[in-house]
Design a protein around this motif. Structure first.
Motif, PDB file in Angstrom:
ATOM      1  N   VAL A  93     -61.864 -52.472   6.060  1.00 35.90           N
ATOM      2  CA  VAL A  93     -61.525 -53.785   5.229  1.00 35.90           C
ATOM      3  C   VAL A  93     -60.135 -53.820   4.654  1.00 35.90           C
ATOM      4  N   ARG A  94     -59.923 -52.862   3.997  1.00 33.95           N
ATOM      5  CA  ARG A  94     -58.523 -53.017   3.543  1.00 33.95           C
ATOM      6  C   ARG A  94     -57.386 -53.208   4.789  1.00 33.95           C
ATOM      7  N   LYS A  95     -57.584 -52.688   5.692  1.00 37.56           N
ATOM      8  CA  LYS A  95     -56.741 -52.552   6.920  1.00 37.56           C
ATOM      9  C   LYS A  95     -56.687 -53.775   7.797  1.00 37.56           C
ATOM     10  N   GLY A  96     -57.921 -54.372   7.522  1.00 35.14           N
ATOM     11  CA  GLY A  96     -58.124 -55.642   8.621  1.00 35.14           C
ATOM     12  C   GLY A  96     -58.625 -55.278   9.617  1.00 35.14           C
ATOM     13  N   GLU A  97     -59.124 -54.123   9.855  1.00 41.13           N
ATOM     14  CA  GLU A  97     -59.695 -53.463  11.193  1.00 41.13           C
ATOM     15  C   GLU A  97     -61.470 -53.701  11.153  1.00 41.13           C
ATOM     16  N   PRO A  98     -62.007 -53.671  12.204  1.00 43.32           N
ATOM     17  CA  PRO A  98     -63.424 -53.694  12.402  1.00 43.32           C
ATOM     18  C   PRO A  98     -64.257 -52.740  11.728  1.00 43.32           C
ATOM     19  N   SER A  99     -65.042 -53.067  11.035  1.00 49.15           N
ATOM     20  CA  SER A  99     -65.735 -52.109  10.184  1.00 49.15           C
ATOM     21  C   SER A  99     -67.056 -51.791  10.765  1.00 49.15           C
ATOM     22  N   GLY A 100     -67.554 -52.564  11.769  1.00 50.57           N
ATOM     23  CA  GLY A 100     -68.936 -52.407  12.575  1.00 50.57           C
ATOM     24  C   GLY A 100     -69.852 -53.538  11.768  1.00 50.57           C
ATOM     25  N   ASP A 101     -69.497 -54.303  11.069  1.00 54.43           N
ATOM     26  CA  ASP A 101     -70.152 -55.309  10.366  1.00 54.43           C
ATOM     27  C   ASP A 101     -69.527 -56.709  10.537  1.00 54.43           C
ATOM     28  N   GLU A 102     -69.850 -57.579  11.589  1.00 50.31           N
ATOM     29  CA  GLU A 102     -68.922 -58.793  11.669  1.00 50.31           C
ATOM     30  C   GLU A 102     -68.966 -59.711  10.319  1.00 50.31           C
ATOM     31  N   ARG A 103     -70.062 -59.827   9.619  1.00 48.24           N
ATOM     32  CA  ARG A 103     -69.932 -60.640   8.475  1.00 48.24           C
ATOM     33  C   ARG A 103     -68.910 -60.160   7.426  1.00 48.24           C
ATOM     34  N   THR A 104     -69.047 -59.056   7.197  1.00 50.50           N
ATOM     35  CA  THR A 104     -68.049 -58.153   6.409  1.00 50.50           C
ATOM     36  C   THR A 104     -66.556 -58.654   6.945  1.00 50.50           C
ATOM     37  N   ASP A 105     -66.410 -58.251   8.280  1.00 58.25           N
ATOM     38  CA  ASP A 105     -65.205 -58.279   8.872  1.00 58.25           C
ATOM     39  C   ASP A 105     -64.491 -59.803   8.719  1.00 58.25           C
ATOM     40  N   ALA A 106     -65.673 -60.938   8.819  1.00 56.02           N
ATOM     41  CA  ALA A 106     -65.087 -62.299   8.766  1.00 56.02           C
ATOM     42  C   ALA A 106     -64.755 -62.514   7.128  1.00 56.02           C
ATOM     43  N   LEU A 107     -65.303 -62.117   6.331  1.00 53.31           N
ATOM     44  CA  LEU A 107     -65.118 -62.213   4.921  1.00 53.31           C
ATOM     45  C   LEU A 107     -63.800 -61.365   4.425  1.00 53.31           C
ATOM     46  N   ALA A 108     -63.447 -60.294   4.997  1.00 53.61           N
ATOM     47  CA  ALA A 108     -62.329 -59.601   4.671  1.00 53.61           C
ATOM     48  C   ALA A 108     -61.120 -60.585   5.428  1.00 53.61           C
ATOM     49  N   SER A 109     -61.249 -60.863   6.593  1.00 58.54           N
ATOM     50  CA  SER A 109     -60.300 -61.497   7.357  1.00 58.54           C
ATOM     51  C   SER A 109     -60.018 -62.947   6.522  1.00 58.54           C
ATOM     52  N   PHE A 110     -60.793 -63.585   5.964  1.00 59.24           N
ATOM     53  CA  PHE A 110     -60.644 -64.710   5.521  1.00 59.24           C
ATOM     54  C   PHE A 110     -59.841 -64.375   4.074  1.00 59.24           C
ATOM     55  N   ALA A 111     -60.192 -63.268   3.394  1.00 60.06           N
ATOM     56  CA  ALA A 111     -59.479 -62.812   2.147  1.00 60.06           C
ATOM     57  C   ALA A 111     -57.960 -62.474   2.369  1.00 60.06           C
ATOM     58  N   HIS A 112     -57.956 -61.741   3.485  1.00 63.55           N
ATOM     59  CA  HIS A 112     -56.599 -61.267   4.100  1.00 63.55           C
ATOM     60  C   HIS A 112     -55.665 -62.662   4.365  1.00 63.55           C
ATOM     61  N   ALA A 113     -56.304 -63.544   5.054  1.00 59.24           N
ATOM     62  CA  ALA A 113     -55.626 -64.722   5.427  1.00 59.24           C
ATOM     63  C   ALA A 113     -55.061 -65.548   4.130  1.00 59.24           C
ATOM     64  N   LEU A 114     -56.020 -65.671   3.246  1.00 61.90           N
ATOM     65  CA  LEU A 114     -55.586 -66.536   1.899  1.00 61.90           C
ATOM     66  C   LEU A 114     -54.387 -65.772   1.257  1.00 61.90           C
ATOM     67  N   ALA A 115     -54.367 -64.390   1.121  1.00 61.69           N
ATOM     68  CA  ALA A 115     -53.541 -63.412   0.525  1.00 61.69           C
ATOM     69  C   ALA A 115     -52.026 -63.523   1.164  1.00 61.69           C
TER      70      ALA A 115
END
Length: 178
Positions: free
Chosen positions: A102-124
């Motif tokens: 999640v911190r590094k923007g890499e796949p975590s094995g959970d697509e929903r978690t990854d989408a949320l993390a990606s969204f947060a990274h995009a905003l930041a």
């Protein structure tokens, strides 16, 4: 070493003392970040605590809030918040590999978690209007408009503490994050 004025917790008076007592009663300690904020602005500490209290009532789970806070803290480079939210993330059910992903923007094995993390990274990491495809991607992962707005609230919350800790160079009182 703190760059901002801090008081020893037993020496706190007034509103700061009340807040420190409540925090210690709730979690068993007063984290150094809260000491820094409350020593200088009890009003700001109360607002931050109220914001986190509101997040607990939001449409996001504790796990999702920690995903957001980890992603944003990574992008901000806040060692203190990374340490605190690595601990909180594990308590909220995130595995160590998932936290790092999640911190590094890499796949975590959970697509929903990854989408949320990606969204947060995009905003930041961007400015201006968020591209439609970024919003569409988080919605496609199943996040509602309410959850998107609550994500923005979580980002606001962690951004404040990231900034305080980066200015203060707050000493860690949690295990350091990898």
């Amino acid at each position: 070493m703190s760059r901002l004025h801090t008081i020893a917790i037993p020496e706190a008076t007034g509103h700061a003392a009340q807040l420190f007592t409540a925090i210690k009663g709730a979690i068993g300690m007063v984290p150094n970040a809260y000491v820094a904020v409350g020593s200088n602005s009890p009003v700001a500490l109360e607002a931050a605590l109220n914001l986190d209290g509101a997040l607990k009532k939001s449409s996001l789970s504790a796990r999702e809030i920690e995903v957001i806070k980890l992603a944003i803290s990574e992008d901000a480079g806040c060692d203190y918040c990374l340490a605190a939210h690595t601990l909180m993330g594990s308590k909220a059910g995130l595995s160590r590999p998932a936290i790092l992903a999640v911190r590094k923007g890499e796949p975590s094995g959970d697509e929903r978690t990854d989408a949320l993390a990606s969204f947060a990274h995009a905003l930041a990491t961007s400015s201006g209007t968020v591209p439609a495809e970024v919003v569409a991607a988080v919605k496609a992962a199943g996040y509602s408009d309410a959850q998107i707005v609550d994500t923005l609230l979580a980002i606001s919350s962690i951004t404040f503490t990231n900034l305080v800790n980066r200015v203060n160079d707050t000493a860690l009182d949690f295990p350091a994050a990898d």
